[in-house]
Design an enzyme around this catalytic site. Structure first.
Site, PDB file in Angstrom:
ATOM      1  N   ILE A 100       0.739  -1.450  -0.328  1.00 10.06           N
ATOM      2  CA  ILE A 100       0.154  -0.335  -0.679  1.00 10.06           C
ATOM      3  C   ILE A 100       0.794   1.491  -0.316  1.00 10.06           C
ATOM      4  CG2 ILE A 100      -1.700   1.654   1.259  1.00 10.06           C
ATOM      5  CD1 ILE A 100      -2.945  -1.829   2.389  1.00 10.06           C
ATOM      6  N   HIS A 117      -7.635  -3.913 -10.027  1.00  6.87           N
ATOM      7  CA  HIS A 117      -7.772  -4.666  -8.007  1.00  6.87           C
ATOM      8  C   HIS A 117      -8.693  -5.947  -8.756  1.00  6.87           C
ATOM      9  CE1 HIS A 117      -9.175  -5.264  -4.460  1.00  6.87           C
ATOM     10  NE2 HIS A 117     -10.737  -5.204  -4.779  1.00  6.87           N
TER      11      HIS A 117
HETATM   12  C1  GAR Z   1      -3.873  -8.785 -10.700  1.00  7.39           C
HETATM   13  O1  GAR Z   1      -5.068 -10.410 -10.740  1.00  7.39           O
HETATM   14  C2  GAR Z   1      -4.156  -7.998  -9.695  1.00  7.39           C
HETATM   15  O2  GAR Z   1      -6.651  -7.657 -10.322  1.00  7.39           O
HETATM   16  C3  GAR Z   1      -3.776  -7.855  -8.771  1.00  7.39           C
HETATM   17  O3  GAR Z   1      -2.636  -9.084  -8.701  1.00  7.39           O
HETATM   18  C4  GAR Z   1      -2.731  -9.548 -10.059  1.00  7.39           C
HETATM   19  C5  GAR Z   1      -1.419  -9.959 -10.650  1.00  7.39           C
HETATM   20  O4  GAR Z   1      -1.130 -11.267 -11.910  1.00  7.39           O
HETATM   21  N1  GAR Z   1      -3.378  -7.284  -7.375  1.00  7.39           N
HETATM   22  C6  GAR Z   1      -4.298  -7.293  -6.822  1.00  7.39           C
HETATM   23  O5  GAR Z   1      -4.243  -8.397  -6.040  1.00  7.39           O
HETATM   24  C7  GAR Z   1      -3.652  -5.662  -5.130  1.00  7.39           C
HETATM   25  N2  GAR Z   1      -4.223  -5.441  -5.205  1.00  7.39           N
HETATM   26  P1  GAR Z   1      -0.766 -10.835 -13.272  1.00  7.39           P
HETATM   27  O6  GAR Z   1       1.023 -10.969 -12.127  1.00  7.39           O
HETATM   28  O7  GAR Z   1      -0.962 -11.816 -13.788  1.00  7.39           O
HETATM   29  O8  GAR Z   1      -0.392  -9.417 -13.538  1.00  7.39           O
END
Ligand code: GAR
Length: 227
Positions: A100, A117
């Site tokens: 954060i 998110h």
């Molecule tokens: C995504 O699904 C995003 O929404 C989430 O992390 C993932 C990254 O995936 N973000 C959070 O949880 C932040 N609160 P990726 O590495 O496959 O792009």
């Protein structure tokens, strides 16, 4: 040409970073280029994706930073300085970033940090969101990745999804740019549902970046207007 910094962690696979890189190549994102990918963990797979695409990378491990006697506040200031002075970033994209960010960081980039998110968020601090069919569900705040998806299943939501929003010092309450709803099927497990959510993320995140890079997002009374 807007200079984009993408911040990631080792919780995902960097698939959203890959979607941004591909959208830039295919000119679905115009007037923007990635100038740096930053991770707070050196084993984030997204770093390899960046290096393959010849994008500069930086690793800023908070735990390592703390071991040197530095505070979280100093970390945020250092990150702010790095992205503003060294990389002259115009837009910061949190594509799976798990820390954060405080006001100390945000003040470097007012209304210039967008977050992805894995849940549906309303504008502002309301604790529910009205779906496109008029139904209301609780906002999923403060949970990351699998935990956010699991929450929707555990609470028997009919629908969940993903949201792209500007960040403010209030976690997961910033003005919403785009969101996408995903139906939850009776036999869904975290893996199957998250796979469909990510497919949507790979569309809405590049779309939001393109809108930003082409000056099509206006903030009025804490709401985003797309022009
Ligand atoms: C995504 O699904 C995003 O929404 C989430 O992390 C993932 C990254 O995936 N973000 C959070 O949880 C932040 N609160 P990726 O590495 O496959 O792009």
């Amino acid at each position: 040409m807007k200079r984009i910094a993408v911040l990631i962690s080792n919780k995902g696979t960097g698939s959203n970073l890959a979607a941004i890189i591909s959208a830039i190549e295919k000119k679905k994102i115009k007037n923007g280029r990635i100038v740096v990918v930053v991770s707070n963990k050196s084993d984030a797979f997204g770093l390899q994706r960046a290096q393959k695409n010849k994008i500069p990378t930086e690793v800023l491990d908070l735990e390592e930073y703390r071991k040197c006697g530095k505070t979280r506040r100093e970390y945020d200031l250092f990150l702010g300085e790095l992205l503003s002075k060294k990389y002259k970033s115009d837009l910061i994209v949190l594509a799976g970033w798990m820390l954060i960010l405080s006001e100390q960081f945000i003040k470097y980039f007012p209304n210039k940090v967008i977050n992805l998110h894995p849940g549906l968020l309303p504008d502002g601090k309301k604790n529910f969101i009205k779906l496109s069919n008029g139904m209301k569900i609780d906002a999923i705040r403060g949970l990351h990745t699998n935990a956010a998806v699991q929450y929707a299943i555990d609470h028997k939501f009919p629908v969940t999804g993903s949201t792209v929003h500007f960040i403010t010092p209030l976690v997961d309450q910033g003005p919403v740019i785009l969101r996408s709803e995903v139906k939850i099927l009776a036999d869904d497990k975290v893996g199957s549902l998250y796979e469909r959510i990510k497919k949507e993320e790979h569309k809405i995140l590049p779309m939001a970046i393109n809108l930003y890079c082409n000056n099509r997002l206006i903030l009025k009374e804490n709401k985003v207007i797309i022009i």
